[in-house]
Design an enzyme around this catalytic site. Structure first.
Site, PDB file in Angstrom:
ATOM      1  N   ASP A 266     -15.702 -89.107   0.312  1.00 47.16           N
ATOM      2  CA  ASP A 266     -17.013 -89.288   0.945  1.00 47.16           C
ATOM      3  C   ASP A 266     -17.968 -90.041   0.015  1.00 47.16           C
ATOM      4  O   ASP A 266     -19.100 -90.346   0.406  1.00 47.16           O
ATOM      5  CB  ASP A 266     -17.598 -87.957   1.453  1.00 47.16           C
ATOM      6  CG  ASP A 266     -17.809 -86.937   0.360  1.00 47.16           C
ATOM      7  OD1 ASP A 266     -17.449 -87.196  -0.805  1.00 47.16           O
ATOM      8  OD2 ASP A 266     -18.349 -85.847   0.677  1.00 47.16           O
ATOM      9  N   SER A 267     -17.499 -90.394  -1.198  1.00 48.85           N
ATOM     10  CA  SER A 267     -18.249 -91.317  -2.056  1.00 48.85           C
ATOM     11  C   SER A 267     -18.457 -92.653  -1.338  1.00 48.85           C
ATOM     12  O   SER A 267     -19.313 -93.437  -1.732  1.00 48.85           O
ATOM     13  CB  SER A 267     -17.507 -91.549  -3.373  1.00 48.85           C
ATOM     14  OG  SER A 267     -16.161 -91.908  -3.126  1.00 48.85           O
TER      15      SER A 267
ATOM     16  N   ASP B  41     -11.710 -86.773   2.674  1.00 47.85           N
ATOM     17  CA  ASP B  41     -12.695 -85.721   2.385  1.00 47.85           C
ATOM     18  C   ASP B  41     -13.275 -85.144   3.668  1.00 47.85           C
ATOM     19  O   ASP B  41     -13.673 -85.897   4.577  1.00 47.85           O
ATOM     20  CB  ASP B  41     -13.866 -86.314   1.583  1.00 47.85           C
ATOM     21  CG  ASP B  41     -13.692 -86.149   0.088  1.00 47.85           C
ATOM     22  OD1 ASP B  41     -12.885 -85.299  -0.340  1.00 47.85           O
ATOM     23  OD2 ASP B  41     -14.372 -86.892  -0.648  1.00 47.85           O
TER      24      ASP B  41
ATOM     25  N   LYS C  78      -9.592 -82.698   1.576  1.00 49.73           N
ATOM     26  CA  LYS C  78     -10.241 -82.114   0.394  1.00 49.73           C
ATOM     27  C   LYS C  78     -11.606 -81.584   0.817  1.00 49.73           C
ATOM     28  O   LYS C  78     -12.283 -82.199   1.664  1.00 49.73           O
ATOM     29  CB  LYS C  78     -10.387 -83.177  -0.699  1.00 49.73           C
ATOM     30  CG  LYS C  78     -11.137 -82.678  -1.938  1.00 49.73           C
ATOM     31  CD  LYS C  78     -11.019 -83.643  -3.110  1.00 49.73           C
ATOM     32  CE  LYS C  78     -11.942 -84.833  -3.055  1.00 49.73           C
ATOM     33  NZ  LYS C  78     -13.386 -84.516  -2.998  1.00 49.73           N
TER      34      LYS C  78
ATOM     35  N   GLU D 188     -15.170 -79.249  -0.934  1.00 51.21           N
ATOM     36  CA  GLU D 188     -15.801 -78.827  -2.187  1.00 51.21           C
ATOM     37  C   GLU D 188     -16.121 -77.338  -2.181  1.00 51.21           C
ATOM     38  O   GLU D 188     -16.713 -76.837  -1.219  1.00 51.21           O
ATOM     39  CB  GLU D 188     -17.105 -79.617  -2.383  1.00 51.21           C
ATOM     40  CG  GLU D 188     -16.871 -81.117  -2.518  1.00 51.21           C
ATOM     41  CD  GLU D 188     -18.164 -81.910  -2.700  1.00 51.21           C
ATOM     42  OE1 GLU D 188     -19.251 -81.289  -2.848  1.00 51.21           O
ATOM     43  OE2 GLU D 188     -18.076 -83.144  -2.697  1.00 51.21           O
TER      44      GLU D 188
ATOM     45  N   GLU E  12     -14.534 -82.063 -11.274  1.00 52.46           N
ATOM     46  CA  GLU E  12     -15.541 -83.117 -11.488  1.00 52.46           C
ATOM     47  C   GLU E  12     -16.599 -82.650 -12.489  1.00 52.46           C
ATOM     48  O   GLU E  12     -17.203 -81.576 -12.325  1.00 52.46           O
ATOM     49  CB  GLU E  12     -16.208 -83.486 -10.151  1.00 52.46           C
ATOM     50  CG  GLU E  12     -17.288 -84.550 -10.326  1.00 52.46           C
ATOM     51  CD  GLU E  12     -17.588 -85.357  -9.077  1.00 52.46           C
ATOM     52  OE1 GLU E  12     -16.980 -85.090  -8.018  1.00 52.46           O
ATOM     53  OE2 GLU E  12     -18.433 -86.265  -9.168  1.00 52.46           O
TER      54      GLU E  12
HETATM   55  O1  KIV Z   1     -15.775 -88.586  -2.821  1.00 51.76           O
HETATM   56  C1  KIV Z   1     -14.967 -88.916  -3.699  1.00 51.76           C
HETATM   57  O2  KIV Z   1     -14.627 -90.088  -3.848  1.00 51.76           O
HETATM   58  C2  KIV Z   1     -14.412 -87.864  -4.530  1.00 51.76           C
HETATM   59  C3  KIV Z   1     -13.608 -88.251  -5.723  1.00 51.76           C
HETATM   60  C4  KIV Z   1     -14.263 -89.166  -6.642  1.00 51.76           C
HETATM   61  C5  KIV Z   1     -13.028 -87.080  -6.411  1.00 51.76           C
HETATM   62  O3  KIV Z   1     -14.588 -86.728  -4.248  1.00 51.76           O
END
Ligand code: KIV
Length: 252
Positions: A45-46, A84, A112, A114, A181
């Site tokens: 989600d970056s 994510d 994934k 958090e 992280e």
């Molecule tokens: O959102 C993302 O790209 C991430 C990674 C950098 C671990 O969670």
């Protein structure tokens, strides 16, 4: 290359082989990183910041994640491809499972999310639904607003113990890997040594079982902000600008 699975990634830890992981948000980058032999790719989600121009990841929606997971999955990578679960998409057990299924339908091979024990029932339900799950502990970008910034975790005794306990709980719940992280390097090392599943570090020192970076940071494609722990290997932004200037000047 043969298809990478969750078992391949776990076996890499067992062999002591470092796991390289990068973010990929679209078809061409997924294809390029796959051709470069990166075994683990994440539609993180970056993308909210480096692709969509949001100030942080809390603005990213499920629809946006599905759109980018679909684009990346069209590259049919040999790499294991994950997505994510975005902010507020896994607040309850039923929303977590429903949204994890949506990402899988879009092409994600794992999801994934958090958090540690506070999302344990969601993690257990996702795993029970047959979906591979990757944890994410330490600095949690989806909590950046309430935490008032991106702070290193594990310096205080209570934080250190919480990280160890959360990591064990996620592993016991069936996570196949955990992203760490901005965890202090000694704590990241201790967690990595205490688990059978791999840890994938980002800004957490050299002793995690693997490392993940935002690809735009690694290749200098988002020059307006680069995390302190990343040394870009190429300056794509400068290369693009100079190629464009050369072309423009060639027009006469
Ligand atoms: O959102 C993302 O790209 C991430 C990674 C950098 C671990 O969670």
């Amino acid at each position: 290359m043969t298809k990478i699975t969750v078992e391949t990634i776990r076996a890499m830890k067992a062999r002591g082989e470092k796991i390289a992981a990068l973010t990929a948000y679209d078809y061409p980058m997924t294809k390029l990183l796959d051709e470069a032999g990166v075994p683990l790719l994440l539609v993180g989600d970056s993308l909210g910041m480096v692709v969509l121009g949001y100030p942080d990841t809390t603005h990213v929606t499920m629809a946006e994640m599905e759109h980018h997971v679909r684009a990346a999955a069209r590259a049919k990578p040999d790499a294991l491809l994950g997505g994510d679960l975005p902010f507020q998409s896994y607040e309850t057990v039923s929303s977590a499972v429903e949204n994890a299924k949506r990402l899988v339908a879009a092409g994600a091979e794992f999801v994934k999310a958090e958090g540690g024990r506070e999302i344990l029932s969601q993690v257990q339900a996702i795993v029970a639904a047959g979906i591979s799950f990757c944890g994410h502990l330490g600095m949690l970008p989806q909590h950046v607003l309430e935490e008032g910034g991106y702070h290193i975790k594990g310096k205080k005794d209570a934080e250190h113990q919480k990280l160890l306990d959360d990591a064990k709980a996620l592993a016991d719940a069936g996570a196949f890997a955990i992203v760490l992280e901005l965890v202090t390097p000694p704590v990241a090392k201790e967690i990595s040594q205490s688990l059978l599943i791999p840890t994938i570090g980002i800004g957490s020192g050299p002793d995690c079982d693997g490392q993940i970076l935002v690809t735009h940071d690694l290749v200098g494609a988002f020059p307006w902000f680069t995390p302190r722990f990343v040394k870009p290997r190429v300056n794509c932004a400068a290369e693009i600008k100079s190629a464009v200037a050369a072309w423009k000047n060639s027009l006469g």
